[in-house]
Design a protein around this motif. Structure first.
Motif, PDB file in Angstrom:
ATOM      1  N   LYS A   2      28.490 -13.876  16.457  1.00  0.00           N
ATOM      2  CA  LYS A   2      27.662 -13.966  17.648  1.00  0.00           C
ATOM      3  C   LYS A   2      27.074 -12.618  18.046  1.00  0.00           C
ATOM      4  N   ARG A   3      27.761 -11.534  17.710  1.00  0.00           N
ATOM      5  CA  ARG A   3      27.244 -10.199  18.012  1.00  0.00           C
ATOM      6  C   ARG A   3      26.652  -9.557  16.767  1.00  0.00           C
TER       7      ARG A   3
ATOM      8  N   PRO B 163      22.837 -10.827  15.513  1.00  0.00           N
ATOM      9  CA  PRO B 163      21.707 -10.194  16.206  1.00  0.00           C
ATOM     10  C   PRO B 163      21.599  -8.700  15.911  1.00  0.00           C
TER      11      PRO B 163
ATOM     12  N   ILE C  12      19.945  -8.346  12.539  1.00  0.00           N
ATOM     13  CA  ILE C  12      18.500  -8.646  12.611  1.00  0.00           C
ATOM     14  C   ILE C  12      17.754  -7.464  13.229  1.00  0.00           C
ATOM     15  N   CYS C  13      18.323  -6.931  14.305  1.00  0.00           N
ATOM     16  CA  CYS C  13      17.704  -5.798  14.993  1.00  0.00           C
ATOM     17  C   CYS C  13      17.634  -4.585  14.067  1.00  0.00           C
TER      18      CYS C  13
ATOM     19  N   ARG D 204      23.368  -1.828  23.196  1.00  0.00           N
ATOM     20  CA  ARG D 204      23.444  -3.269  22.977  1.00  0.00           C
ATOM     21  C   ARG D 204      23.174  -4.081  24.241  1.00  0.00           C
TER      22      ARG D 204
ATOM     23  N   LEU E 233      21.873  -7.697  24.342  1.00  0.00           N
ATOM     24  CA  LEU E 233      22.694  -8.842  23.939  1.00  0.00           C
ATOM     25  C   LEU E 233      23.261  -9.595  25.143  1.00  0.00           C
TER      26      LEU E 233
ATOM     27  N   TRP F 235      24.299 -18.212  22.513  1.00  0.00           N
ATOM     28  CA  TRP F 235      24.249 -16.916  21.826  1.00  0.00           C
ATOM     29  C   TRP F 235      23.097 -16.857  20.819  1.00  0.00           C
TER      30      TRP F 235
ATOM     31  N   ARG G  19      20.003 -14.786  21.292  1.00  0.00           N
ATOM     32  CA  ARG G  19      19.995 -13.343  21.001  1.00  0.00           C
ATOM     33  C   ARG G  19      19.183 -13.021  19.748  1.00  0.00           C
ATOM     34  N   LEU G  20      19.020 -14.008  18.868  1.00  0.00           N
ATOM     35  CA  LEU G  20      18.345 -13.715  17.594  1.00  0.00           C
ATOM     36  C   LEU G  20      16.875 -13.358  17.782  1.00  0.00           C
TER      37      LEU G  20
ATOM     38  N   ALA H 214      16.690 -10.024  19.444  1.00  0.00           N
ATOM     39  CA  ALA H 214      17.024  -8.932  18.514  1.00  0.00           C
ATOM     40  C   ALA H 214      15.830  -8.609  17.620  1.00  0.00           C
TER      41      ALA H 214
END
Lengths: 207, 286, 206
Positions: free
Chosen positions: A2-3, A6, A9-10, A200, A203, C87, C90-91, C94
């Protein structure tokens, strides 16, 4: 997951964008072109989401009969009417959509902002006191610009507009540039922290 | 309460009333004080006249109706100038609320020209002389994407016409064919144009901004990252004056008639601040 | 100006908003909420006509299925409303944040650091064609260094650093003063615009 997903991707999108700047290879160029098209689409959805949130918030206000709920009807109804007119009857120059924009939305927005003239006048009268050298300099620079940028200055002395231009082009420029450097370094540092996953905040909370 | 104490405690409604009157009276009966033109406005005018020959000019309508009284008159004056010079004009928006502004400006100025036109050649025709591309979300991607291909970002114009079917876009692929882009804005869009299109693609950028932002753009003017700038309603009035000086007639000036009110309002503001300070110094000394 | 229902609405709504100067009232709040609604309705229609249709659905219709990727990514935003899978929102965030950060680094470096440094350094050319331009360039250099020193908090502002930082605050105050002067101009202009409209309207009415 979940963390980390992303963050990954970032990291990938950020790193690819930095690297492609320095490597003008056709592959990196294509990647850049395609991803910028994706960016346009994804950010359009973000705007739709923002409107969705607004609708939800007013709907909840209405449902719970919170203070000022009748005004939420105004917001929701006008939003719906404007969207339907635009979506189904077009947005051309002679459309009802454009007429509503020019005769309702534009006057409302412009007048709302114009109120600031009065609030600023009242606040400036109350707050601007030449208490110290710094405050005096601020006041003098403001007066010089207010007089020199408009035609008022030339009534006092024909050099006042020139002096105002000098203030803007020399000491003002120096201060603005110093601030600009600070902002640029800050922005670059933040961008790096975001790409590397140190910053972060985007998020949100949770796991 | 002594008179000096009173000077520091004038009721806000009195301030509102006096300021309102200072703006209203000159609008009812203008005195016609001449408008002094600042260097940054003249620089933009001169650049358009001399350095955009044979090339298209982009106008990015990046402002919303909230700042319309300041920026809209600039858009009228600039489009007027470009139509008079017969430059190809490409309009677009980075701010969604700016689309209606652009539609209004192009329609109004084109209609004004076409009223006077005696032939089709003389007229200003959509698709031949100008185009309005509309808005896209994600402004950074829009600016960068157009550096590679305008069509890639804007396959169709605002009205849904494919842009490669429009005569005005013939031979225009990306920024290489654009002589200047003027960002009209009430937010930080001109510096975004400078940062992304200016530094990466060498696009020349000009700005028309609200006066609030005027002072902060001087560093860009000195480095010529901005070729010129109009700031606030006064900037628009300066541009109208420049058009007058060059015998480019405007049917209805929208900025210059407000300048007397601007002057008087500034004077009123200064007087109120001075009055407040007189009271303050007297009380402090006591 | 020819009086018609549209400009009557514009004039009335302008007056509704201006009534706030007296005090908050239902007419102002009506106008305020109308503005929020209409501007968001405007956003929806333009987003569809200008962005989603030409840049997503038209290419998809032509069989460019690669655009399914940004579409799915965009739709993930709406998982925000479903707690269990929220969640996933967030993608897309991001992607946008990472992409934006990546392109901003070289752009800011070139435009706001290198170019601005170039405009700050002193060369013999700075003193041509007039010596005065060189003197102003020197003042700019001193001002930039002093302003940066003021914002440099890693060392205590004492001694020489303190004096330079004090000079910095002087430059900053002049800069803020100039900005304030311009702000006055801006706010007054906004009201001029609305008052001009009302005057034209009432002149046409009577």
């Amino acid at each position: 997951m979940k963390r980390n997903l992303p963050l990954l991707i970032c990291f990938v999108s950020g790193t690819v964008m930095v690297v492609q700047f320095f490597i003008p290879h056709p592959v990196s160029r294509d990647l850049y072109t395609i991803s910028s098209k994706w960016f346009i689409v994804v950010s359009a959805f973000a705007l739709v989401l923002a409107v969705g949130n607004l609708i939800r918030s007013h709907y909840n206000k209405l449902k719970r009969r919170l203070e000022g709920w009748p005004y939420s009807i105004v917001t929701l109804a006008s939003l719906g009417v404007m969207a339907v007119i635009g979506l189904f009857f077009g947005v051309k120059a002679d459309s009802t959509f454009q007429k509503i924009y020019l005769n309702i939305q534009a006057p409302l927005g412009a007048t709302m902002f114009s109120l600031l003239a009065f609030f600023m006048a009242s606040a400036a009268y109350r707050a601007f006191r030449a208490r110290s050298l710094e405050a005096t300099l601020l006041l003098v620079a403001a007066f010089v610009v207010m007089l020199g940028v408009t035609s008022l200055g030339s009534f006092i002395h024909d050099k006042v507009p020139d002096f105002a231009e000098w203030v803007l082009k020399v000491p003002n420029l120096a201060a603005q540039r110093g601030i600009l450097f600070g902002i640029a370094f800050g922005a670059i540092a933040t961008a790096l922290k975001i790409i590397l996953g140190i910053e972060r905040g985007y998020l949100g909370g949770g796991s | 309460m002594s008179i000096f104490e009173r000077l520091t405690k004038i009721d806000r409604r009195i301030i509102y009333f006096v300021l309102g009157l200072a703006i209203l009276l000159p609008l009812l009966k203008p005195w016609g004080i001449p408008v002094n033109v600042m260097d940054r406005s003249r620089d933009l005018f001169t650049f358009i006249e001399d350095s955009t020959r044979g090339r298209a000019v982009m106008i990015s309508f990046d402002y919303d109706p909230q700042v319309m009284p300041e920026v809209h008159p600039m858009a009228y004056a600039l489009v007027h100038h470009l139509f008079a010079l017969r430059r190809k004009v490409i309009g677009l928006c980075l701010n969604v609320q700016g689309t209606g502004m652009a539609v209004d400006v192009f329609n109004r100025i084109a209609a004004e020209y076409n009223e006077r036109a005696r032939s089709r050649e003389d007229s200003i025709i959509y698709g031949r002389d100008y185009v309005f591309l509309g808005w896209k979300s994600g402004y950074v991607a829009v600016i960068l994407g157009m550096g590679e291909s305008i069509k890639g970002v804007y396959p169709k114009d605002y009205y849904g016409n494919p842009i490669d079917e429009l005569e005005v876009m013939e031979g225009i692929k990306n920024y290489r064919q654009i002589g200047l882009c003027i960002s009209l804005s009430g937010a930080a869009f001109p510096d975004t144009w400078v940062a992304y299109a200016g530094s990466r693609y060498g696009l020349r950028v000009g700005a028309g901004v609200t006066a609030v932002m005027g002072a902060s753009y001087y560093p860009y003017l000195q480095t010529r990252q901005l070729v010129g700038m109009l700031a606030g309603l006064k900037g628009a009035a300066e541009y109208e004056t420049l058009l007058d000086e060059h015998n480019i007639p405007i049917k209805k000036k929208t900025a210059a008639p407000g300048m007397d009110a601007q002057n008087l309002a500034h004077l009123v503001m200064i007087v109120f601040i001075v009055i407040g300070n007189i009271g303050y110094f007297y009380l402090r000394r006591r | 100006m020819i009086i018609n229902p549209w400009n009557i609405a514009a004039a009335l709504l302008t007056l509704f908003i201006l009534s706030f100067l007296y005090k908050d009232n239902p007419l102002f709040r009506f106008a305020e909420h109308l503005y929020v609604g209409i501007s968001n309705g405007y956003l929806i229609a333009i987003t569809w006509h200008n962005a989603l249709r030409p840049n997503l659905f038209d290419p998809l219709g032509r069989g460019q299925y690669i655009f399914l990727i940004p579409m799915v990514l965009g739709l993930l935003y709406f998982t925000m409303f479903v707690k269990r899978i929220s969640w996933l929102a967030r993608l897309p965030i991001a992607f946008l944040i990472g992409w934006g950060a990546g392109v901003s680094i070289p752009a800011y470096f070139q435009a706001n650091i290198l170019k601005q440094l170039h405009g700050t350094i002193l060369t013999p050319q700075s003193f041509q064609p007039q010596v005065s331009s060189g003197i102003w360039a020197t003042i700019i250099l001193i001002g930039v260094v002093a302003t940066l020193t003021y914002f440099f908090f890693s060392t205590e502002h004492k001694g020489a650093i303190g004096r330079v930082s004090r000079l910095g605050i002087i430059f900053i105050m002049i800069g803020f003063g100039a900005s304030f002067g311009y702000t006055v101009m801006a706010r007054v202009s906004l009201f001029i615009g609305r008052l001009k409209f009302l005057i034209e309207f009432f002149r046409a009415l009577f």
